[in-house]
Design a protein around this motif. Structure first.
Motif, PDB file in Angstrom:
ATOM      1  N   TYR A 185      16.329  11.903  27.691  1.00 23.61           N
ATOM      2  CA  TYR A 185      17.324  12.844  28.210  1.00 23.61           C
ATOM      3  C   TYR A 185      18.464  13.009  27.209  1.00 23.61           C
ATOM      4  O   TYR A 185      18.594  12.226  26.268  1.00 23.61           O
ATOM      5  CB  TYR A 185      17.866  12.364  29.563  1.00 23.61           C
ATOM      6  N   MET A 186      19.275  14.015  27.448  1.00 24.43           N
ATOM      7  CA  MET A 186      20.452  14.258  26.609  1.00 24.43           C
ATOM      8  C   MET A 186      21.612  13.426  27.145  1.00 24.43           C
ATOM      9  O   MET A 186      21.824  13.352  28.350  1.00 24.43           O
ATOM     10  CB  MET A 186      20.842  15.742  26.612  1.00 24.43           C
ATOM     11  N   GLU A 187      22.345  12.797  26.225  1.00 27.05           N
ATOM     12  CA  GLU A 187      23.486  11.972  26.602  1.00 27.05           C
ATOM     13  C   GLU A 187      24.697  12.379  25.777  1.00 27.05           C
ATOM     14  O   GLU A 187      24.573  12.698  24.594  1.00 27.05           O
ATOM     15  CB  GLU A 187      23.153  10.494  26.342  1.00 27.05           C
ATOM     16  N   GLU A 188      25.853  12.360  26.418  1.00 27.15           N
ATOM     17  CA  GLU A 188      27.101  12.623  25.701  1.00 27.15           C
ATOM     18  C   GLU A 188      27.415  11.432  24.807  1.00 27.15           C
ATOM     19  O   GLU A 188      27.308  10.297  25.240  1.00 27.15           O
ATOM     20  CB  GLU A 188      28.249  12.861  26.677  1.00 27.15           C
TER      21      GLU A 188
ATOM     22  N   SER B 173      26.241  15.809  21.996  1.00 27.64           N
ATOM     23  CA  SER B 173      25.121  15.468  22.872  1.00 27.64           C
ATOM     24  C   SER B 173      23.946  15.100  21.987  1.00 27.64           C
ATOM     25  O   SER B 173      23.711  15.736  20.958  1.00 27.64           O
ATOM     26  CB  SER B 173      24.725  16.655  23.752  1.00 27.64           C
ATOM     27  N   ILE B 174      23.219  14.061  22.407  1.00 31.64           N
ATOM     28  CA  ILE B 174      22.111  13.594  21.586  1.00 31.64           C
ATOM     29  C   ILE B 174      20.971  13.135  22.495  1.00 31.64           C
ATOM     30  O   ILE B 174      21.207  12.647  23.596  1.00 31.64           O
ATOM     31  CB  ILE B 174      22.576  12.473  20.627  1.00 31.64           C
ATOM     32  N   LEU B 175      19.744  13.323  22.031  1.00 34.46           N
ATOM     33  CA  LEU B 175      18.562  12.944  22.786  1.00 34.46           C
ATOM     34  C   LEU B 175      18.372  11.429  22.695  1.00 34.46           C
ATOM     35  O   LEU B 175      18.369  10.862  21.602  1.00 34.46           O
ATOM     36  CB  LEU B 175      17.334  13.668  22.227  1.00 34.46           C
TER      37      LEU B 175
END
Length: 172
Positions: free
Chosen positions: A149-152, A158-160
């Motif tokens: 998932y994408m995370e702040e 934002s990064i996978l």
């Protein structure tokens, strides 16, 4: 000879420097340079100073030492707010000591500690999806991919990421 012990609040500076060095080495080209700039060390110093000042009973930091020098650490939190179990928030070993099973031993100690206090919870971590070296290690020692998932991330990026978990003690 490598020895392991629980971290003391006075260890925060060495832990922060290892944390920053690890990010600079392993996240170069994955994270924006602005996340790995000159402020990274001071940012990690503040974070670790704060973590030890809180005296959180759900936090455990295990150190690996070689002749009294800290060469790696693992930081674990019980009952993570995500509901996925106990979080292995940090696992870092100096590049000069990688490939010697220190990371595996730190993970085993983190797993054992978490299972002692939260026996029904899995141990999990999140790893940057582009960090192939770390993911390879985690899967090699029995980790299971739970989700991607994408995370702040710091500075509004934002990064996978992947969430990887263990319901059994990590082993080769």
């Amino acid at each position: 000879m490598i020895t392991y012990r629980e971290a003391l609040p006075s260890d925060y500076k060495e832990i922060a420097l290892i944390h920053a060095a690890s990010w600079k080495k392993h996240y170069k080209g994955i994270l924006p340079d602005s996340c790995l700039d000159d402020k990274l060390e001071s940012d990690r110093l503040e974070i670790w100073k704060s973590r030890f000042a809180e005296n959180n009973p759900n936090q455990n930091v295990i150190l690996a030492e070689d002749e009294g020098q800290i060469i790696g650490f693992a930081c674990t939190y019980l009952h993570h707010k995500s509901g996925h179990g106990s979080l292995l928030d940090n696992l870092h070993v100096l590049a000069t000591h990688q490939g010697k099973s220190i990371g595996l031993t730190l993970m085993q100690k983190a797993f054992d500690w978490a299972k002692n206090y939260a026996p029904t919870e899995n141990l999990f971590l999140t790893v940057l999806s582009e960090n192939e070296l770390a993911k390879g290690f985690y899967y090699k020692i029995g980790g299971t991919l739970e989700e991607e998932y994408m995370e702040e991330f710091p500075k509004g990026n934002s990064i996978l990421v992947q969430r990887i978990s263990w319901n059994k003690r990590p082993t080769l």
